[in-house]
Design a protein around this motif. Structure first.
Motif, PDB file in Angstrom:
ATOM      1  N   ILE A  17       0.847  -1.196   0.000  1.00 14.48           N
ATOM      2  CA  ILE A  17       0.000   0.000   0.000  1.00 14.48           C
ATOM      3  C   ILE A  17       0.881   1.245   0.000  1.00 14.48           C
ATOM      4  O   ILE A  17       1.878   1.320   0.726  1.00 14.48           O
ATOM      5  N   CYS A  26      -2.300   0.394  -4.562  1.00 11.75           N
ATOM      6  CA  CYS A  26      -2.181  -0.964  -4.033  1.00 11.75           C
ATOM      7  C   CYS A  26      -1.558  -1.831  -5.111  1.00 11.75           C
ATOM      8  O   CYS A  26      -1.836  -1.663  -6.305  1.00 11.75           O
ATOM      9  N   VAL A  69      -8.017  -2.204  -2.423  1.00 10.71           N
ATOM     10  CA  VAL A  69      -7.366  -3.466  -2.056  1.00 10.71           C
ATOM     11  C   VAL A  69      -8.182  -4.646  -2.556  1.00 10.71           C
ATOM     12  O   VAL A  69      -7.644  -5.609  -3.122  1.00 10.71           O
TER      13      VAL A  69
END
Length: 368
Positions: A17, A26, A69
């Motif tokens: 990240i 990400c 994510v």
């Protein structure tokens, strides 16, 4: 070669990240460093303010990260249970964004009972050239790094993972900051670097005489504030009147050329300070500038060195470089016989000097 040896590989992919400024990113890398998926969201809530607003950036990271994510995992065809560890930029940068990204990554690692690796954002830029496929046959240490971005302008001797020596840096504005400020003077908006480069393509780089700060001075420090002031003086006679297009293009091209001349001179001095270097690496957002890249390639060729710069999409802030730096840290720890990195107690640091990174690999020393 930059690929990680089998003995130094984590048990699964790394999810990384990046949230140190206004890019929410990400990426997922395989244990050998191959990028399996990546996503970057460039926040658009800052243009009206002429620069990044930390509070807006932090709130955007908080809103974007969970979905980003999830989408990146889906792109890679993986679930969280497939991961070997989690990494995040933990400094330097805007503290709000660092807290959001680091806290998210730590929480995910704790929930999955896997390690968390804190990454120094500048170190991630420094090691990007070692990503598989960037430099043919790899990028062995040592090499000279020119880090040029909105917040950084440094010449760094990269001697190994965790071992860096700052040879010189800016004494006022960073190169990217100067590009953005000059672009604003020319009415090009923010972020200004890409817009200024596009305008400069229509201009004559030799049309308007401008200073070359610190040219031929000893050392490899940088200064761009005087160049910025010179631009303001060239614009003063026009007051609030619209600039003639060709004059604006010539001024943009002349400014860009002046920056390239200064950087080339400073890099030559840095190479004199690091005669063992066989590779010159450029990284950071300004390394995407074509004029600057071309000039650095010329310097490297004249000095008998190889030149390397990441693809344009990896010059600006991204999570691929964060994942790779974490993998390099993992490998270095394994090869030194140290415990698997797990930095769940390390707090985000708005300032995190590269010189501190050696502490990670020295028993008895701890990072603040």
């Amino acid at each position: 070669m930059s690929h990680l040896s089998a003995t130094a590989q984590p048990p699964g992919p790394v999810l990384a990240i990046e949230s140190s400024c206004d890019e929410t990113a990400c990426a997922i890398l395989s244990p050998t460093g191959v990028c399996l998926a990546q996503r970057v969201v460039s926040q658009d809530g800052h243009a009206d303010f002429g620069g990044v607003v930390p509070e807006i950036a932090a709130r955007a990271h908080l809103a974007l990260l969970p979905g980003l994510v999830e989408a990146t995992l889906a792109d890679a065809g993986l679930s969280t249970t497939d991961l070997g560890f989690v990494a995040a930029s933990t400094g330097p940068g805007l503290i709000g964004g660092l807290i959001v990204g680091t806290s998210f990554a730590k929480g995910l690692a704790l929930a999955l009972d896997i390690p968390f690796v804190a990454v120094n954002h500048v170190e991630a830029h420094a090691l990007t050239a070692r990503l598989p496929g960037i430099v043919p046959d790899g990028a062995p240490f040592p090499y000279l790094l020119l880090l040029v971005s909105g917040g950084h302008c440094q010449c760094i001797a990269v001697d190994g993972v965790g071992h860096y020596r700052k040879l010189g840096g800016t004494i006022d504005d960073a190169a990217g900051e100067a590009f953005d400020k000059v672009a604003k003077m020319l009415g090009l908006g923010w972020p200004g670097g890409p817009a200024l480069e596009k305008l400069a393509q229509q201009g004559n780089p030799n049309a308007i005489p401008l200073p070359r700060p610190l040219l031929r001075r000893p050392g490899c420090d940088f200064s761009f504030s005087g160049l910025k002031t010179a631009i303001a003086q060239k614009l003063a006679p026009f007051g609030q009147d619209p600039l003639p297009h060709q004059f604006a293009a010539d001024l943009a091209a002349s400014f860009q050329q002046a920056v390239a001349d200064v950087v080339a001179d400073r890099i030559n001095h840095a190479l004199d300070m690091m005669p063992q270097a066989r590779l010159l690496v450029a990284a950071g957002g300004v390394a995407a500038n074509t004029t600057l890249r071309t000039r650095l390639e010329e310097v490297a060729q004249q000095r008998g060195l190889r030149f390397a710069a990441p693809p344009l999409k990896l010059c600006t802030d991204n999570a691929v470089m964060v994942g790779w730096a974490a993998l390099e840290t993992w490998r270095e720890s394994a090869e030194r016989g140290l415990p698997t990195p797990n930095d769940t107690t390390l707090r985000p640091r708005p300032r995190w000097p590269l010189e501190d990174m050696a502490q990670r690999f020295e028993p008895g020393l701890t990072q603040a």
